[in-house]
Design a protein around this motif. Structure first.
Motif, PDB file in Angstrom:
ATOM      1  N   PRO A   1       2.535  11.962   0.047  1.00  0.00           N
ATOM      2  CA  PRO A   1       3.796  12.487   0.563  1.00  0.00           C
ATOM      3  C   PRO A   1       4.860  11.390   0.740  1.00  0.00           C
ATOM      4  O   PRO A   1       4.558  10.204   0.725  1.00  0.00           O
ATOM      5  N   GLN A   2       6.112  11.855   0.897  1.00  0.00           N
ATOM      6  CA  GLN A   2       7.227  10.939   1.045  1.00  0.00           C
ATOM      7  C   GLN A   2       7.060  10.075   2.293  1.00  0.00           C
ATOM      8  O   GLN A   2       6.614  10.547   3.324  1.00  0.00           O
ATOM      9  N   ALA A   3       7.477   8.831   2.184  1.00  0.00           N
ATOM     10  CA  ALA A   3       7.468   7.930   3.341  1.00  0.00           C
ATOM     11  C   ALA A   3       8.833   8.004   4.033  1.00  0.00           C
ATOM     12  O   ALA A   3       9.860   8.147   3.364  1.00  0.00           O
ATOM     13  N   PRO A   4       8.877   7.925   5.373  1.00  0.00           N
ATOM     14  CA  PRO A   4       7.721   7.755   6.257  1.00  0.00           C
ATOM     15  C   PRO A   4       7.243   9.042   6.920  1.00  0.00           C
ATOM     16  O   PRO A   4       6.289   9.006   7.680  1.00  0.00           O
ATOM     17  N   PHE A   5       7.906  10.188   6.665  1.00  0.00           N
ATOM     18  CA  PHE A   5       7.622  11.379   7.473  1.00  0.00           C
ATOM     19  C   PHE A   5       7.019  12.544   6.688  1.00  0.00           C
ATOM     20  O   PHE A   5       6.790  13.606   7.254  1.00  0.00           O
ATOM     21  N   GLY A   6       6.770  12.375   5.404  1.00  0.00           N
ATOM     22  CA  GLY A   6       6.220  13.476   4.624  1.00  0.00           C
ATOM     23  C   GLY A   6       4.789  13.793   5.019  1.00  0.00           C
ATOM     24  O   GLY A   6       4.062  12.937   5.538  1.00  0.00           O
ATOM     25  N   GLY A   7       4.378  15.023   4.748  1.00  0.00           N
ATOM     26  CA  GLY A   7       3.030  15.454   5.082  1.00  0.00           C
ATOM     27  C   GLY A   7       2.522  16.469   4.085  1.00  0.00           C
ATOM     28  O   GLY A   7       2.957  16.502   2.920  1.00  0.00           O
ATOM     29  N   ALA A   8       1.622  17.321   4.534  1.00  0.00           N
ATOM     30  CA  ALA A   8       0.980  18.291   3.650  1.00  0.00           C
ATOM     31  C   ALA A   8       1.980  19.281   3.050  1.00  0.00           C
ATOM     32  O   ALA A   8       1.675  19.917   2.039  1.00  0.00           O
ATOM     33  N   GLU A   9       3.175  19.397   3.653  1.00  0.00           N
ATOM     34  CA  GLU A   9       4.185  20.288   3.081  1.00  0.00           C
ATOM     35  C   GLU A   9       4.674  19.789   1.725  1.00  0.00           C
ATOM     36  O   GLU A   9       5.343  20.520   0.990  1.00  0.00           O
ATOM     37  N   ASP A  10       4.361  18.538   1.363  1.00  0.00           N
ATOM     38  CA  ASP A  10       4.726  17.990   0.055  1.00  0.00           C
ATOM     39  C   ASP A  10       3.703  18.355  -1.019  1.00  0.00           C
ATOM     40  O   ASP A  10       3.855  17.955  -2.179  1.00  0.00           O
ATOM     41  N   PHE A  11       2.655  19.080  -0.648  1.00  0.00           N
ATOM     42  CA  PHE A  11       1.604  19.485  -1.576  1.00  0.00           C
ATOM     43  C   PHE A  11       1.525  21.011  -1.671  1.00  0.00           C
ATOM     44  O   PHE A  11       1.822  21.716  -0.698  1.00  0.00           O
ATOM     45  N   ALA A  12       1.079  21.514  -2.825  1.00  0.00           N
ATOM     46  CA  ALA A  12       0.835  22.958  -2.984  1.00  0.00           C
ATOM     47  C   ALA A  12      -0.163  23.178  -4.115  1.00  0.00           C
ATOM     48  O   ALA A  12      -0.209  22.404  -5.080  1.00  0.00           O
TER      49      ALA A  12
ATOM     50  N   ARG B 261       0.836  -1.190   0.000  1.00  0.00           N
ATOM     51  CA  ARG B 261       0.000   0.000   0.000  1.00  0.00           C
ATOM     52  C   ARG B 261       0.877   1.248   0.000  1.00  0.00           C
ATOM     53  O   ARG B 261       1.825   1.343   0.776  1.00  0.00           O
ATOM     54  N   TYR B 262       0.533   2.201  -0.852  1.00  0.00           N
ATOM     55  CA  TYR B 262       1.325   3.416  -1.025  1.00  0.00           C
ATOM     56  C   TYR B 262       0.426   4.628  -0.831  1.00  0.00           C
ATOM     57  O   TYR B 262      -0.722   4.647  -1.296  1.00  0.00           O
ATOM     58  N   THR B 263       0.952   5.633  -0.160  1.00  0.00           N
ATOM     59  CA  THR B 263       0.187   6.865   0.038  1.00  0.00           C
ATOM     60  C   THR B 263       0.254   7.707  -1.222  1.00  0.00           C
ATOM     61  O   THR B 263       1.349   8.047  -1.703  1.00  0.00           O
ATOM     62  N   HIS B 264      -0.911   8.047  -1.766  1.00  0.00           N
ATOM     63  CA  HIS B 264      -0.994   8.807  -3.015  1.00  0.00           C
ATOM     64  C   HIS B 264      -1.744  10.127  -2.797  1.00  0.00           C
ATOM     65  O   HIS B 264      -2.620  10.210  -1.930  1.00  0.00           O
ATOM     66  N   PRO B 265      -1.425  11.137  -3.620  1.00  0.00           N
ATOM     67  CA  PRO B 265      -2.212  12.374  -3.595  1.00  0.00           C
ATOM     68  C   PRO B 265      -3.467  12.234  -4.461  1.00  0.00           C
ATOM     69  O   PRO B 265      -3.424  11.662  -5.553  1.00  0.00           O
ATOM     70  N   PHE B 266      -4.569  12.747  -3.955  1.00  0.00           N
ATOM     71  CA  PHE B 266      -5.836  12.755  -4.694  1.00  0.00           C
ATOM     72  C   PHE B 266      -6.363  14.181  -4.759  1.00  0.00           C
ATOM     73  O   PHE B 266      -6.208  14.959  -3.808  1.00  0.00           O
TER      74      PHE B 266
END
Length: 697
Positions: free
Chosen positions: A227-238, A198-203
């Motif tokens: 976002p990047q694993a394992p510590f990425g968050g909303a800062e990876d989006f704009a 399972r991979y975290t994807h942006p939608f």
């Protein structure tokens, strides 16, 4: 990476020059001045965990109010509860906005003052005083890493997607109670969990009246993380300022390529056409934290040059709105950037960076013409024995920032552009510190073996008396390229250690940022060389002081610091009486074969053990080489879910010490990773830590 406030009595209302550090006021919760108790007690682990954990959220658009979070740990539930508060930026009493169980995070504050926030995976709103709370969405899968479009018509968020059935219940539907993982490539585990496919994807989806439209997976079901694993968050989006496109950070690699590379890129997805473009094509290191200027004519992000070097210099890159002109704004600067934010008018960028054993606030002008290539001067705004740990926002006349000291947990301050003072906004822990005995902190320079100046922080016990002799601990930092600054930790808390009667010295040895790019890079390929000599130089120099009990020295540390402890145990030549190593690397050969981020191992060790060019790493710089010289008690602490420094490292070290007849102890935390996150486990950690020192030092 092996995975960051001096007190003075003053009159209320007085400011403090930055060279003296952030302000400390002794007063009650009713804002009344109180006398400082003359019967202060030393800091304990229990008191440490009872301190409020303060974090900044957002400054209101008018710059008048600060929204911030406060978390309190509960020993009974073994968990922390966080709530939101508001307080006037320029002074006033705090007002609690939320009381519900669970944490809230701010998404937006409207011009009318409504607060839009995320709570338990759904979007909510409330008035500025915390009233009229209303749930805006009702989603089956909880929302995470949410970014609302500027026009409020779309939403960008993340969710987990099953891409590869690595786990047997997904692969064999008729065997739902099976628990088997099957892999044909690397990236089979990371940090503290095995890859279940399972991979975290942006939608992205339309958003109206609390309802989401049909979401679009921007990674189209591919085995990539954003976002990047394992510590990425909303800062990876704009979002683009016109709400027509979104940006996301991803490392579009899988398997061995993923484990060997740090090459993340910033991608642009056009909502109308569905087209994706790579904005950082040809930039080979980490590219992260995309952020458009408030006026929308510039894009900025953080960038490292070298693929595989996670601690490379971090620069601020600027690009014009057409994507045709690009400028490295900090290329001429001999340090590395931690984080940045735009000024409200888009004419400046403010950022934080390590410098000389601290983390400080800086500013740089944004050139009107990026094609000019003329780089502006970088100005340091703050200076003192404290860290500026984050920039919360801007108000009329200054910035709102978070700050810590080695003797003070995080609080929020306002930095005044004119006076250059830091003034406290929050004072959540004042009352607690009024009853905690002070521990003095001093900076100290030593000549290293190669003639370079080596800086250390030295923390002294409460009521330090130079006519007495004190047991002393050498603190070895992890990373290895992490700063030893004015940090405040819930585990490696130097104030807590000193409060038990020890002097602690924490050197800024080779490999730490804040002393120039070369100093930071010098540790790569030389783990057991100059950095270890730096540690010995620092402790030897401190031992020239009459108040150091040279017969009672210890060395302590985690991660690379734990490696350093294992190395020192074999080369210390009788200096130390005891050692404590947490999640330390003990055998570089077996570590290379079991760690997960191989880009880190290749950069810092030189590469694999079967390459003859790296022989020194696996012999001279390998702690296992020197086990026959171990002659002092050693405690080994190891997390069961630590995949960065896997469990075998701690077990090997403990077993070696036991078989050699050396007094040793294993503290095994089966549910912890590279860190200790459970409050109860942390209390056990602290008790065993000090019990060991009581027994052996």
């Amino acid at each position: 990476m092996l995975g960051a406030l001096l007190v003075m009595s003053i009159t209320v209302g007085h400011a403090q020059n930055l060279k003296d550090g952030p302000l400390k006021i002794e007063r009650t919760k009713d804002n009344e001045v109180m006398n400082i108790s003359t019967e202060r007690q030393p800091l304990t682990a229990e008191k440490l965990w009872k301190l409020a954990r303060v974090s900044g959220e957002r400054v209101t658009p008018d710059g008048k109010e600060l929204i911030y979070g406060v978390a309190h740990y509960n020993f009974e539930t073994n968990s922390a509860e966080r709530n939101l508060f508001s307080i006037p930026v320029k002074g006033g009493s705090p007002k609690q906005l939320t009381t519900e169980q669970g944490s809230e995070s701010i998404l937006d504050i409207t011009a009318q003052g409504e607060i839009i926030y995320l709570y338990k995976g759904d979007i909510w709103k409330m008035q500025s005083d915390g009233s009229q709370k209303a749930k805006l969405t009702e989603t089956e899968g909880k929302l995470a890493d949410v970014k609302l479009s500027p026009d409020k018509k779309h939403i960008l968020y993340s969710k987990s997607v099953l891409v590869n059935p690595f786990h047997s219940p997904d692969k064999y539907k008729d065997l739902p109670k099976s628990d088997v993982y099957v892999y044909d490539d690397l990236d089979y585990r990371h940090w503290d969990s095995f890859n279940d496919g399972r991979y975290t994807h942006p939608f992205v989806a339309s958003y109206a009246d609390g309802k989401l439209g049909e979401p679009v997976d921007l990674l189209e079901g591919k085995p990539y993380y954003s976002p990047q694993a394992p510590f990425g968050g909303a800062e990876d989006f704009a979002w683009s300022p016109d709400s027509k496109a979104v940006l996301y950070v991803a490392k579009k690699k899988a398997g061995k390529e993923y484990a060997l590379s740090t090459n993340t890129d910033i991608y642009r997805y056009d909502l109308a056409s569905g087209q994706v473009s790579n904005l950082t094509e040809g930039m080979n290191g980490y590219d992260t934290h995309p952020d458009f200027s408030p006026v929308g004519n510039r894009l900025a992000w953080l960038s490292m040059k070298k693929d595989g070097f996670e601690a490379d210099k971090n620069d601020i890159i600027l690009q014009d709105q057409n994507g045709k002109v690009r400028l490295n704004l900090t290329a001429h600067w001999d340090e590395t950037v931690n984080a940045f934010t735009w000024s409200k008018d888009g004419k400046k960028i403010y950022f934080t960076a390590p410098v000389k054993g601290t983390i400080q606030l800086f500013e740089v002008l944004v050139p009107a013409n990026l094609a000019n290539k003329s780089l502006p001067r970088i100005n340091q705004l703050t200076e003192g024995e404290f860290d500026v740990t984050g920039i919360v926002g801007e108000y009329d006349g200054g910035l709102v920032v978070t700050s810590t000291r080695l003797t003070r947990a995080a609080e929020i301050y306002r930095y005044d552009f004119k006076t250059r003072y830091l003034l406290p906004i929050t004072t959540e822990n004042e009352e607690a510190y009024a009853h905690i005995a002070e521990t003095k902190v001093k900076g100290r320079f030593t000549k290293a073996t190669d003639g370079q100046d080596l800086f250390s922080w030295v923390v002294y016990p409460p009521n330090f008396d130079p006519s007495k002799k004190y047991p002393t601990l050498l603190y070895c930092q992890g990373g290895p390229q992490s700063a030893v600054s004015q940090f405040y930790s819930l585990r490696w808390n130097l104030q807590l250690i000193a409060s038990q009667g020890y002097i602690v010295i924490a050197p800024n040895r080779r490999g730490m940022p804040g002393w120039g790019v070369q100093w930071n890079e010098d540790i790569s390929g030389d783990w057991g060389g100059q950095p270890i000599r730096d540690y010995l130089s620092a402790i030897d120099d401190l031992c020239t002081e009459s108040y150091i009990d040279t017969a009672r020295l210890g060395a302590i540390g985690a991660s690379y610091g734990g490696y350093s402890v294992f190395m020192l145990a074999g080369v210390h030549e009788g200096r130390f009486k005891t050692f404590i190593s947490h999640c330390g690397l003990f055998d570089m050969t077996s570590w290379y074969g079991t760690t997960e981020e191989l880009f880190f191992a290749n950069q810092d060790l030189g590469g694999p053990y079967w390459d003859a060019a790296n022989e020194k790493t696996y012999t001279d710089f390998n702690p296992i080489t020197y086990v026959e010289k171990w002659n002092a008690p050693i405690m080994v602490i190891q997390g069961g879910k630590d995949f960065r420094v896997p469990i075998g490292q701690g077990l090997e070290a403990f077993q070696a010490a036991q078989l050699r007849g050396i007094k040793s102890r294993l503290v095994y935390l089966p549910e912890e990773n590279h860190w200790v996150l459970s409050g109860h486990n942390a209390q056990v950690w602290q008790r065993e830590f000090f019990r060991w020192l009581d027994e052996t030092l």
